[in-house]
Design an enzyme around this catalytic site. Structure first.
Site, PDB file in Angstrom:
ATOM      1  N   ALA A  57       0.246  -1.133  -0.438  1.00 28.68           N
ATOM      2  CA  ALA A  57      -0.243   0.162  -0.150  1.00 28.68           C
ATOM      3  C   ALA A  57       0.953   1.114  -0.549  1.00 28.68           C
ATOM      4  O   ALA A  57       2.384   1.130   0.050  1.00 28.68           O
ATOM      5  CB  ALA A  57      -0.978  -0.236   1.167  1.00 28.68           C
ATOM      6  N   GLY A  95      -1.007  -5.987  -1.058  1.00 26.57           N
ATOM      7  CA  GLY A  95      -1.664  -5.340  -2.522  1.00 26.57           C
ATOM      8  C   GLY A  95      -0.929  -5.987  -3.873  1.00 26.57           C
ATOM      9  O   GLY A  95      -1.666  -6.285  -4.531  1.00 26.57           O
ATOM     10  N   GLU A 154      -1.984  -9.530  -3.962  1.00 23.61           N
ATOM     11  CA  GLU A 154      -3.104  -9.325  -4.314  1.00 23.61           C
ATOM     12  C   GLU A 154      -3.327  -9.237  -5.486  1.00 23.61           C
ATOM     13  O   GLU A 154      -4.776 -10.314  -6.291  1.00 23.61           O
ATOM     14  CB  GLU A 154      -3.921  -8.962  -3.209  1.00 23.61           C
ATOM     15  CG  GLU A 154      -4.203  -9.189  -1.773  1.00 23.61           C
ATOM     16  CD  GLU A 154      -4.563  -8.760  -0.985  1.00 23.61           C
ATOM     17  OE1 GLU A 154      -4.556  -7.541  -0.252  1.00 23.61           O
ATOM     18  OE2 GLU A 154      -5.260  -8.946   0.158  1.00 23.61           O
ATOM     19  N   GLU A 192       0.955  -7.874   5.883  1.00 23.03           N
ATOM     20  CA  GLU A 192      -0.368  -6.995   6.614  1.00 23.03           C
ATOM     21  C   GLU A 192      -0.338  -7.357   8.127  1.00 23.03           C
ATOM     22  O   GLU A 192      -0.352  -6.158   8.787  1.00 23.03           O
ATOM     23  CB  GLU A 192      -1.921  -7.260   6.179  1.00 23.03           C
ATOM     24  CG  GLU A 192      -1.761  -6.107   4.658  1.00 23.03           C
ATOM     25  CD  GLU A 192      -1.421  -7.545   2.985  1.00 23.03           C
ATOM     26  OE1 GLU A 192      -0.250  -8.546   3.683  1.00 23.03           O
ATOM     27  OE2 GLU A 192      -1.373  -7.152   2.228  1.00 23.03           O
TER      28      GLU A 192
END
Ligand code: NAD
Length: 692
Positions: free
Chosen positions: A63, A102, A105, A125
């Site tokens: 992020a 992310g 992901e 995370e």
């Protein structure tokens, strides 16, 4: 598309290049560009395959940390991931560098993944009190299986792309630069060589026993932490309907994101970056190619190990051949430990030991660029060492002391070069503990300070700048709050109750058990040394001295506050008797404490001294104090540090508590003006951090 996302078409291949240095963070602009790019290319009938890759040093590494704590901005990462997966045109992701959070992901939402050799992938995370919330908990087990998905999400540790490929998370390893690999991978998809599929269409078998076992493990290992338990709950949804699983994941993710724990862990993460902003940041560090350490005891051997492990040649000075032999054995043992823990190979250990010279002649330190003194904590001894060193060290060498409490300016005054003298305060065990307090004397040169910080980076430690005062930041605060637990015990709590209350609060070990471990004789010696200068108004508890007088020094003698005669320590009845007798002798009427009150008093004492450390400028900012307590004193990370915790309570609450306690002991519970002002104005330590 925009500055960070470039879309091009090469025949049937649609390319999406991400360019957001330094780490290709999944910022709003990147998310928006990626979403638009995928939609445009998918709508283009000429395009048969879409390849996403990154320019620069890495695919998306997570992020955008500058968006933390701010209102979310569309498109959200889950929307981007779902749009990629929904594309009718197959999408292949090309991974390189550190594909984290992310970034992974996004990759798991694509229809195939290729990786360059050397890539590392991970879902870190959990370190911030959250878990993958953009489909990661639903897609990771579908692609990689339960074991790998659980390991990655619960540990937060990255794995190599090769391992990820074995697990099924990566479909193929390909060599080349990311752009070329993107074109080649896209062509493979067109040629039917690289199969594609939607991750959501994969089914995963239920594994209730495995999930329960992991849940039991996180509950016993990290009973305070919410995110690991919520992550497992979200992961469990991966065996059912995909969209329902995503909804559940999102709800649980939001719960974690809104939690005090996540805010505290994010604060701790930022603290480690904030401490690097120092007034000397622009000064050029001096080159350090050879380090010397004086004293090879507990600290000297540990510091020496840390220096050697960073690949820096070391000369260690001891007083006698016998002490020199002991130091060599300790360092060798430390390096053997690193080999056992998988931190270093046996070959590397041997090469590392080749860089170690041990001597009993100070003359042999003449070539060192940096000398770190770690002899006995005695001003006369330190003065002698620095006086002699001044005549031997080469011009420009940095002369550092690892003193715990002593005045760096007095030490510097023994030399003809006070500008080169600094405090480098390591923590025990020095080759493991992350913290390094860099203590700046009145005349320390800026480039000497900058060198301290540069050294910390090489040793993979977190440096925090402190000004001179007894105990600097950490030990000064410790000296204050450590008294609060003795007061509570003399007033009626038992050492075990104090330890239990504080471990429930989140400390890894209670203060009395820590004292037993460190050796009660150390504190005893300090108290005797400081007896003459102890202020008359200060309350003094005597039970610790009486325990030592009976030869009970804690773990090393098998007896202290606890008995160490079985598998688990148990309360020592002899210590309990001594405490009771001393309580009576002091004329104290025994009172009860709740666990909450124990925590409140302990934390209030810590916060008051921490506030004074900020008020008088010993620490640059409140967040520096938090970094010290988190990395050197075992303060629970999920509470963010004492001054982050203080902000949760509010200054008014702390002042009101301290005012109440001060009725019993006005000397100990003095309230610094800075806190009174904050209580009156409704301001916080976070406000002070923002001012910098
Ligand atoms: P220690 O007693 O284990 O080691 C001191 C060593 O210094 C001994 O091996 C001794 O032989 C050697 N020594 C003494 N005078 C010397 C001289 N003139 N030349 C060469 N060697 C000499 O002590 P320690 O616990 O390692 O502490 C050393 C310093 O580090 C102290 O200033 C202490 O306050 C500080 N410190 C200790 C800790 C800790 O947890 N032990 C933590 C941080 C800082």
């Amino acid at each position: 598309m925009n500055d960070v996302v470039r879309v091009t078409r090469e025949g049937p291949i649609g390319l999406i290049a991400l360019n957001n240095p330094p780490v290709t963070a999944a910022s709003q602009a990147l998310r928006a560009g990626l979403l638009e790019g995928v939609r445009d290319l998918d709508a283009d009938p000429a395009i048969q395959v879409i390849a996403i890759y990154a320019e620069g040093r890495t695919f998306i590494a997570g992020a955008d940390i500058t968006e933390f704590g701010k209102p979310p901005r569309d498109p959200s990462l889950p929307d981007v991931c779902n749009a990629i997966e929904a594309s009718a045109t197959p999408v292949v992701a090309v991974l390189h560098g550190t594909t984290l959070g992310g970034g992974l992901e996004v990759a798991m939402s694509a229809h195939a993944r290729v990786a360059l050799p050397g890539t590392r992938v991970g879902l870190p995370e959990i370190n911030l009190g959250i878990f993958p919330g953009a489909g990661g908990t639903q897609r990771a087990p579908r692609l990689a299986g339960w074991e790998t998905a659980l390991d990655m999400i619960l540990s937060g540790n990255p794995i190599s792309a090769e391992r990820a490929a074995d697990a099924g998370l990566v479909d193929r390893m390909m060599e080349g630069d990311p752009g070329a690999v993107a074109r080649a991978a896209a062509q493979s998809v067109i040629d039917g060589d690289l199969p594609t599929r939607r991750t959501r269409d994969i089914t995963v078998d239920p594994a209730p026993e495995l999930l329960q076992a992991r849940l039991d493990k996180v509950r016993s290992k990290s009973p305070h932490l919410i995110a690991p338990q919520k992550a497992i709950e979200a992961l469990a949804g991966a065996t059912g309907d995909f969209d329902e699983g995503l909804r559940r994941e999102r709800a649980l993710f939001q719960e974690c994101l809104q939690s005090d724990q996540s805010r505290a862990l994010i604060h701790a993460f930022f603290a480690e970056r904030a401490v690097q902003k120092i007034p000397e940041a622009d000064a050029t560090p001096r080159p350090i190619e050879h380090v010397a350490v004086i004293g090879g005891g507990t600290m000297g051997s540990g510091i020496g190990t840390a220096i050697l492990m960073a690949g820096i040649p070391l000369t260690l000075l001891e007083m006698t051949d016998e002490a020199a032999g002991r130091a060599r054995r300790t360092i060798t043992g430390n390096l053997d430990g690193a080999v056992k823990r998988g931190k270093m190979t046996a070959d590397k250990r041997d090469a590392t030991l080749d860089r170690l010279t041990i001597t009993t002649e100070m003359q042999d330190l003449a070539q060192a660029d940096l000398v770190i003194e770690a002899v006995f904590e005695d001003m006369d001894v330190k003065r002698q060492v620095f006086g002699k060193l001044d005549g031997i060290a080469k011009p420009g060498a940095i002369l550092a002391s690892n003193t715990s409490y002593l005045d760096i300016d007095q030490i510097a005054a023994m030399t003809s070069r006070p500008q080169d003298v600094i405090g480098l305060h390591f923590f025990s065990p020095a080759h493991i503990m992350k913290l390094l307090e860099v203590v700046v004397g009145e005349r320390t040169a800026p480039e000497v300070v900058a060198t301290g910080f540069a050294l910390a980076r090489r040793l993979k430690k977190i440096a925090v700048r402190a000004n001179v005062c007894p105990g600097f930041i950490g030990n000064r605060i410790l000296s204050h709050y450590a008294k609060s637990v003795n007061y509570m015990v003399e007033d009626g709590a038992s050492p075990q109750q104090v330890d239990d209350a504080l471990t429930k609060f989140g400390l890894a070990m209670g203060p009395f058990m820590v004292s037993d471990l460190a050796g009660l004789d150390i504190g005893w010696a300090n108290r005797k040394a400081n007896a003459a200068t102890r202020p008359a108004e200060e309350r003094y508890t005597t039970f610790a001295d009486r325990i030592c007088e009976r030869g009970m020094f804690g773990r090393k003698t098998g007896k202290g506050y606890y008995l160490y005669d079985g598998d688990t320590p148990r309360p020592n009845p002899e210590a309990t008797e001594i405490i009771e007798a001393e309580r009576q002798a002091a004329g104290v009427t025994r009172r009860e404490y709740t666990d909450d009150e124990i925590v409140d008093r302990y934390m209030t004492a810590m916060i008051l001294e921490a506030a004074r450390v900020v008020e008088d400028g010993t620490a640059l900012r409140p967040i520096d104090v938090d970094a010290v307590l988190l990395n050197g004193y075992g303060f629970p990370r999920f509470r963010g540090g004492p001054l982050h915790y203080a902000d949760q309570l509010g200054a008014a609450e702390i002042v009101s508590r301290a005012d109440r306690y001060a009725q019993e002991d006005p000397y100990y519970w003095q309230i610094p003006q800075i806190l009174r002002d904050m209580a009156a104005n409704g301001t916080t330590f976070a406000d002070l951090n923002r001012k910098g």
